[in-house]
Enzyme design. Sequence first.
Site, PDB file in Angstrom:
ATOM      1  N   ASP A 145       0.835  -1.201   0.000  1.00  0.00           N
ATOM      2  CA  ASP A 145       0.000   0.000   0.000  1.00  0.00           C
ATOM      3  C   ASP A 145       0.874   1.257   0.000  1.00  0.00           C
ATOM      4  OD1 ASP A 145       0.732  -1.107   2.493  1.00  0.00           O
ATOM      5  OD2 ASP A 145      -0.857  -0.053   3.553  1.00  0.00           O
TER       6      ASP A 145
ATOM      7  N   GLU B 228      12.165   1.373   7.548  1.00  0.00           N
ATOM      8  CA  GLU B 228      11.143   0.556   6.899  1.00  0.00           C
ATOM      9  C   GLU B 228      11.491   0.208   5.458  1.00  0.00           C
ATOM     10  OE1 GLU B 228       6.312   1.039   6.305  1.00  0.00           O
ATOM     11  OE2 GLU B 228       7.596   2.817   6.316  1.00  0.00           O
TER      12      GLU B 228
END
EC number: 3.2.1.28
Length: 549
Positions: free
Chosen positions: A326, A509
């Site tokens: 996403d 991340e």
Amino acid sequence: MLNQKIQNPNPDELMIEVDLCYELDPYELKLDEMIEAEPEPEMIEGLPASDALTPADRYLELFEHVQSAKIFPDSKTFPDCAPKMDPLDILIRYRKVRRHRDFDLRKFVENHFWLPEVYSREYVSDPQNSLKEHIDQLWPVLTREPQDHIPWSSLLALPQSYIVPGGRFSETYYWDSYFTMLGLAESGREDLLKCMADNFAWMIENYGHIPNGNRTYYLSRSQPPVFALMVELFEEDGVRGARRYLDHLKMEYAFWMDGAESLIPNQAYRHVVRMPDGSLLNRYWDDRDTPRDESWLEDVETAKHSGRPPNEVYRDLRAGAASGWDYSSRWLRDTGRLASIRTTQFIPIDLNAFLFKLESAIANISALKGEKETEALFRQKASARRDAVNRYLWDDENGIYRDYDWRREQLALFSAAAIVPLYVGMANHEQADRLANAVRSRLLTPGGILASEYETGEQWDKPNGWAPLQWMAIQGFKMYGDDLLGDEIARSWLKTVNQFYLEQHKMIEKYHIADGVPREGGGGEYPLQDGFGWTNGVVRRLIGLYGEP
């Protein structure tokens, strides 16, 4: 209002007679008899009961007011707040005072809610630590205990300790956790592996599936189904025997295949699509078609610019979140515009590879238990899925796997998701060799492999590289005998992460890897997060295999 398998269903998903503003879609099927209430979470001894209502359900216009007013910079903050009193009393108070001339929404929220705690705020990494030492010292920082649950919060209580990714993500996430577990095993943290194994099994038992994460607002969707890979890891590391999870694997499979038997060719229900030739493949899905609680304002704004019914856009945004990617060019009709998202019309290569693994795992464990009929049934299912993937998702001209647009009946974009069939053993050697050539020429950089070859501003696209994609590529190519490519990706990724760590003393991340100079990855709908669970897990495992960079 209870969570339901389908709430406010998308008109495009209906095949029954109701008053609609939009034309019915002949491709979709909805079955009334399949609509049933989400199970309420059970009490865990010694802990408060979890509340199955999402914050948007419970706080109604107060929730919309807070999100619309942007009193927090991150839309996820308010859904993660915990009420200081009975939520109904808070809503009643809000309705009494909201029209007062001196009403201050921010103060009202602060007076009635506990703001999310930032657990790692006091942690400062030691710049003298090696990368390995840094990761091992982060596990306690990222660990959450069952007693952390607060009554009426959106957090779903779990019976055992668990690891969170870090940053804004203060809950456990389904597919993230598998890659985190790789590092826990390498660090010798069998205690946490056992806890997480029990937690995921418990969620399947209580919810019928593993939610996106342990928040009420994640109950309506799952994430890439990697529980079979977790079970394999538990077995390999001697944490838990695979046989004890056979029933859980079957339950997860039933969730992903719900409604399949009632479909005719060119119809879809929830996660399942029956293809024109009668074969079954799967797509990502969310049972709700409203703005996501955790990205409410962003979703409303995206829908405004779509030119489509808002509930269609919300469903596709939610399904995109269920994909774990996403967001990405994979799901966009127009690669430069998130409002063109069409997640539910794509048959994803990675999802169907993971489900092939699930079917194979059920067959293999059934064989160990002497359940021959079940073994034969699921071997047939896995074989049928592989055949269907080869018919619809294999691009023989270019030697790559691609997602498939089942509405338009055409192949979609190429991305690093194409390596998942290798990781789960679904490809043949010719396919693996040809895919290796494509990855070398189209995705490989000096810093690792790109998520895709398209620059869109979305985080799961160029120029970003992500730890789980590196791991699956490394192991996938090595499994098919291409040690050279696998080792190159591994060493490139270790160099990327280590170089950034030496400069910034943290793990993040995602990384910008397109030009050989590792730096913070960008894109997406929230700021870059550090911590970071699956990066730590993959890198710690690679250090065990290749040594410190």
